[in-house]
Design a protein around this motif. Structure first.
Motif, short mmCIF file in Angstrom:
data_model
loop_
_atom_site.label_atom_id
_atom_site.label_comp_id
_atom_site.label_asym_id
_atom_site.label_seq_id
_atom_site.Cartn_x
_atom_site.Cartn_y
_atom_site.Cartn_z
N PRO A 24 -6.00 -45.34 5.65
CA PRO A 24 -5.45 -46.02 6.84
C PRO A 24 -6.33 -45.79 8.07
CG PRO A 24 -3.75 -44.77 5.69
CD PRO A 24 -5.05 -44.38 5.07
N GLU A 25 -6.57 -46.83 8.82
CA GLU A 25 -7.46 -46.74 9.97
C GLU A 25 -6.87 -45.88 11.10
OE1 GLU A 25 -8.25 -50.70 11.17
OE2 GLU A 25 -9.40 -51.23 9.37
N ASN A 26 -5.55 -45.85 11.17
CA ASN A 26 -4.90 -45.11 12.27
C ASN A 26 -4.54 -43.68 11.90
OD1 ASN A 26 -4.95 -47.36 14.02
ND2 ASN A 26 -3.11 -48.20 13.05
N LEU A 65 -11.53 -39.71 -1.17
CA LEU A 65 -10.63 -39.79 -0.02
C LEU A 65 -11.22 -39.08 1.19
CD1 LEU A 65 -7.94 -40.19 1.48
CD2 LEU A 65 -7.06 -38.20 0.26
N LEU A 66 -11.73 -37.88 0.98
CA LEU A 66 -12.31 -37.11 2.09
C LEU A 66 -13.55 -37.78 2.64
CD1 LEU A 66 -11.86 -33.50 0.65
CD2 LEU A 66 -10.44 -34.66 2.34
N ASP A 67 -14.37 -38.35 1.77
CA ASP A 67 -15.56 -39.08 2.23
C ASP A 67 -15.17 -40.29 3.07
OD1 ASP A 67 -17.19 -37.28 0.94
OD2 ASP A 67 -17.47 -38.53 -0.85
N SER A 68 -14.11 -40.97 2.64
CA SER A 68 -13.63 -42.13 3.38
C SER A 68 -13.08 -41.72 4.74
CB SER A 68 -12.54 -42.85 2.58
OG SER A 68 -12.00 -43.92 3.31
N CYS A 78 -10.66 -40.58 12.86
CA CYS A 78 -10.88 -39.50 13.81
C CYS A 78 -9.59 -38.70 13.89
CB CYS A 78 -11.25 -40.07 15.18
SG CYS A 78 -11.98 -38.88 16.31
N LEU A 79 -9.63 -37.44 13.46
CA LEU A 79 -8.42 -36.65 13.26
C LEU A 79 -8.04 -35.81 14.48
CD1 LEU A 79 -9.08 -35.38 9.62
CD2 LEU A 79 -7.53 -37.22 10.33
N ASP A 80 -6.72 -35.53 14.57
CA ASP A 80 -6.19 -34.61 15.58
C ASP A 80 -5.56 -33.38 14.95
OD1 ASP A 80 -6.92 -36.22 17.72
OD2 ASP A 80 -5.06 -37.37 17.64
N ALA A 81 -5.33 -33.42 13.64
CA ALA A 81 -4.74 -32.28 12.93
C ALA A 81 -5.27 -32.27 11.50
CB ALA A 81 -3.22 -32.37 12.93
N LEU A 82 -5.61 -31.06 11.00
CA LEU A 82 -6.22 -30.96 9.66
C LEU A 82 -5.78 -29.68 8.97
CD1 LEU A 82 -8.31 -32.04 7.55
CD2 LEU A 82 -10.00 -30.58 8.70
N GLN A 83 -5.42 -29.82 7.70
CA GLN A 83 -5.18 -28.69 6.80
C GLN A 83 -5.48 -29.16 5.39
OE1 GLN A 83 -1.21 -27.06 6.79
NE2 GLN A 83 -1.77 -25.37 5.45
N LEU A 109 -0.08 -45.77 8.18
CA LEU A 109 0.15 -44.32 8.23
C LEU A 109 -0.70 -43.65 9.30
CD1 LEU A 109 2.06 -42.56 6.52
CD2 LEU A 109 0.08 -41.86 5.18
N ARG A 110 -0.04 -42.79 10.09
CA ARG A 110 -0.73 -42.00 11.11
C ARG A 110 -0.72 -40.52 10.76
NH1 ARG A 110 1.70 -41.63 15.50
NH2 ARG A 110 -0.10 -41.49 16.91
N ILE A 111 0.37 -40.04 10.14
CA ILE A 111 0.50 -38.62 9.79
C ILE A 111 0.88 -38.50 8.32
CG2 ILE A 111 1.80 -36.49 10.21
CD1 ILE A 111 2.27 -37.44 13.06
N PHE A 112 0.06 -37.75 7.57
CA PHE A 112 0.36 -37.44 6.17
C PHE A 112 0.41 -35.92 6.02
CE2 PHE A 112 -0.65 -36.31 1.82
CZ PHE A 112 0.11 -37.21 1.07
#
Length: 706
Positions: free
Chosen positions: A248-250, A271-274, A280-285, A219-222
């Motif tokens: 997921p690493e990606n 989950l957030l700690d992991s 390394c994120l590109d989008a967050l909400q 998974l790359r985008i959730f």
């Protein structure tokens, strides 16, 4: 003979369309709906017969807003070009019978398929997917009665190769997610109601046989968007449980949009700690409860972020600069930012600050300088008051964002501080902003052009300058910070509204006139502008903004009278491209004059009117529907009796349903106790896009789905 010779001479001097090059003709034909190309245009001549079947026109077929398409047209289309279709979008085709999906099996080479909003059973889905071996992207709805055990082995084999899945859930279920072992992009829309039609409370526990575990390793985008309700929260936690065990690493985009309170649990904290440690994120909400009071943002790592949403969070401006922008770090990659309802985001600290205090212009300046390529910015649902410092007004700072395509601002943020300080509120604004006796005022004249407005010296205002600098803006929302619609999602209609912000009292006709500078404006929302006296600025917008497609007006001027009706009717006569119109105003009179003016909007497709104590004229509505042949949605929630509403609704359906297969009509008393039951039957496309009021700027990352 002389007349014939003159006509033939004119024809010889004219331009023959068929003399254009193939490239130009293909570009022209790309604007024609695919059903028209294949079923009509290609039958006109040999040259067009060849061009209409060109791969550039048949590769991607979009039926999602082709409201004239029916089952027979889809059948013929698939028969003629099915093998040439690689991408098929039928999203929101709610009017097509479920048997229509059977014809999709002819599209053997499909790579992308969008069936969101279509009626698809488990067995039909299984039969269809069994033949689509090349499918890599799928969007479907999961309705009550869905049974994953009915999916064949061939269907599951196809799903195992799908890398992009969009799933809208109307019942607690994993849907087809456990079968999609190669998922890279997962979009989940939770639309599960807390109660059944019979009034029974629903549970968020999955049905028997739904215990398969989703596969998220690639998974790359959730993305998850939740409608109001505790059941939606229970079900999304089941989807997140697997992520908390192994992130997921990606993964580079993690987005959860949840209204109201969505409490953090031990699993979500893990989950957030992991994520903080491993990705390394590109989008967050995230839900506001997951961010408020935590140091999460300080630990998360970002690469080249393109989307942030901190909607309704108590994030202060100091934290925003330090933890997100990294003290002024270059964020040229950021194109979309949602700070809606983030009341302290432009203040250094939130501890000792009132929501109505002035903003710190240095924070906004840092934001503008660091994120200079922003295309979508939402600052609505908050009090962003500028100080009297010269050059530091919010509008002046935002004018530097030359790439903006969509912008949402609170009404009080566009006030010219110096002007509002010198000018006391006008007499009409002293009337309480509540529902009460109608206030009688004289019919006021209003300036018809920008030359008259110039006499009011509005060109010198900061908002006028902002509109002049954002010439390529396509979407604009100006919404009162305390505005709430009379039609919330799963609750009875709101009977009272909060008064507008004091700073907003001077915002009215001249500010609306300034919007007319936006030549390329396509969507406009104005809500809770208290100083609208005549609506004169609306006429300027109608004249100058010829690309306007969507217009939403709510609670303008005094609440006891629709003071802008005359100007609105003048405006509508010029809106030839308008497709969607939403009006929310108490005491609105939907009479013959209004519908006669609205009939000039020849492209209009959807109309929604929400009006407490509003009235309508049934014969005027019928005449309007007969004249405007493109209208396929008519929603009116007024003050009329249930009998009047039902009779009119039945008359419209009886008269026009046969020739307009997509016709959706809901006419119902606004304050009736069964309103929520009526709302639940509205197709999600209309409900989400027009019927329910909300800010849509930066609501989702750009290009989240095709």
């Amino acid at each position: 003979q002389e007349v014939v010779s003159e006509e033939s001479e004119e024809e010889s001097n004219g331009v023959n369309l068929m003399e254009f090059s193939d490239e130009i003709l293909l570009h022209i034909l790309s604007y024609v709906p695919c059903t028209d190309l294949v079923l009509n245009v290609r039958r006109t001549c040999r040259k067009l017969a060849t061009l209409c079947l060109d791969k550039s026109l048949t590769h991607t077929v979009l039926l999602q807003k082709d409201y004239k398409v029916n089952k027979d047209k889809v059948k013929q289309l698939m028969r003629d070009i099915g093998k040439e279709i690689y991408q098929l979008n039928m999203a929101g085709c709610y009017w097509l019978p479920s048997s229509t999906i059977d014809h999709v099996t002819r599209c053997k080479n499909l790579v992308k398929l969008n069936l969101s909003g279509c009626h698809v059973t488990s067995l039909r889905l299984s039969k269809m997917l069994s033949t689509l071996q090349h499918l890599r992207s799928l969007a479907i709805d999961v309705n009550p009665g869905f049974d994953a055990s009915q999916l064949s082995s061939e269907c599951k084999a196809t799903l195992s190769r799908v890398s992009e899945l969009k799933q809208t859930l109307y019942t607690p279920s994993y849907g087809v997610v456990p079968c999609c072992t190669s998922l890279e992009k997962l979009l989940l829309y939770f639309e599960i109601l807390d109660r059944s039609r019979e009034g029974f409370m629903l549970s968020g526990q999955l049905m028997v046989g739904e215990s398969n575990v989703p596969h998220y390793q690639n998974l790359r985008i959730f993305y998850a968007r939740l409608a109001p309700g505790y059941v939606n929260q229970e079900v999304v936690r089941l989807y997140l449980a697997v992520l908390s065990d192994r992130t997921p690493e990606n993964l580079h985009a993690f987005l959860i949009s949840a209204p109201g309170s969505f409490a953090e649990t031990g699993a979500t904290k893990n989950l957030l700690d992991s994520m903080a440690r491993n990705v390394c994120l590109d989008a967050l909400q995230l839900p506001k409860a997951w961010i408020n009071g935590s140091g999460l943002l300080q630990h998360l790592k970002f690469n080249n972020p393109f989307y942030f949403s901190f909607s309704r969070c108590t994030l202060s401006g100091g934290h925003l600069i330090q933890r997100v922008i990294n003290g002024g770090k270059d964020l040229k990659s950021l194109t979309s930012l949602n700070l809606s309802g983030c009341v302290h985001c432009l203040a250094p600290d939130s501890l000792f600050r009132k929501a109505e205090d002035d903003i710190d212009s240095s924070i906004l300046e840092s934001l503008v300088v660091s994120c200079c390529n922003l295309r979508h910015l939402n600052l609505s649902a908050a009090h962003h008051h500028s100080s009297e410092s010269i050059g530091n007004h919010l509008c002046q700072l935002l004018s530097r964002l030359k790439h903006l395509l969509s912008l949402a601002l609170p009404v009080c943020s566009i006030t010219d501080v110096a002007a509002s300080a010198e000018k006391p509120p006008t007499t009409p604004n002293l009337v309480p902003q509540t529902f009460g006796r109608k206030v009688r005022i004289g019919i006021q004249t209003y300036p018809r052009n920008l030359g008259d407005q110039a006499n009011q010296k509005i060109e010198s205002s900061v908002f006028w300058a902002l509109m002049g600098s954002l010439r390529f803006l396509e979407t604009l929302e100006i919404i009162g910070s305390s505005f709430s619609s009379a039609m919330p999602r799963n609750e009875p209609a709101i009977r009272n509204s909060l008064p507008p912000c004091v700073r907003a009292q001077s915002v009215g006709d001249s500010e609306v006139a300034a919007i007319s500078q936006l030549t390329y404006l396509q969507s406009l929302t104005l809500a809770q502008l208290p100083n609208i006296l005549t609506g004169s600025g609306l006429v300027n917008i109608g004249l100058q903004c010829q690309h306007l497609r969507t217009l939403s007006l709510a609670n303008l001027g005094m609440m006891g009278k629709v003071v802008y009706m005359s100007a609105l009717m003048d405006m509508l006569k010029h809106c030839k491209c308008l497709r969607d119109l939403r009006l929310e105003q108490p005491y609105f009179c939907a009479g013959a004059q209004f519908f006669q003016a609205l009939s000039h909007c020849s492209s209009l497709q959807r109309l929604c009117i929400v009006s407490r104590s509003g009235t309508l004229q049934s014969d005027a509505v019928m005449s309007f529907m007969a004249n405007c042949l493109e209208v396929i949605m008519c929603h009116m929630f007024m003050g009329e009796s249930l009998t009047v509403c039902k009779n009119l609704q039945q008359s419209i359906v009886r008269s026009f349903q046969a020739e307009r297969p997509a016709l959706n009509v809901v006419i119902f008393p606004l304050l009736h106790e069964d309103l929520t039951e009526v709302i639940r039957d509205v197709p999600m496309r209309h409900l989400d896009e027009i019927t329910l009021f909300k800010s849509r700027v930066a609501e989702e990352p750009p290009n989240l789905w095709w």
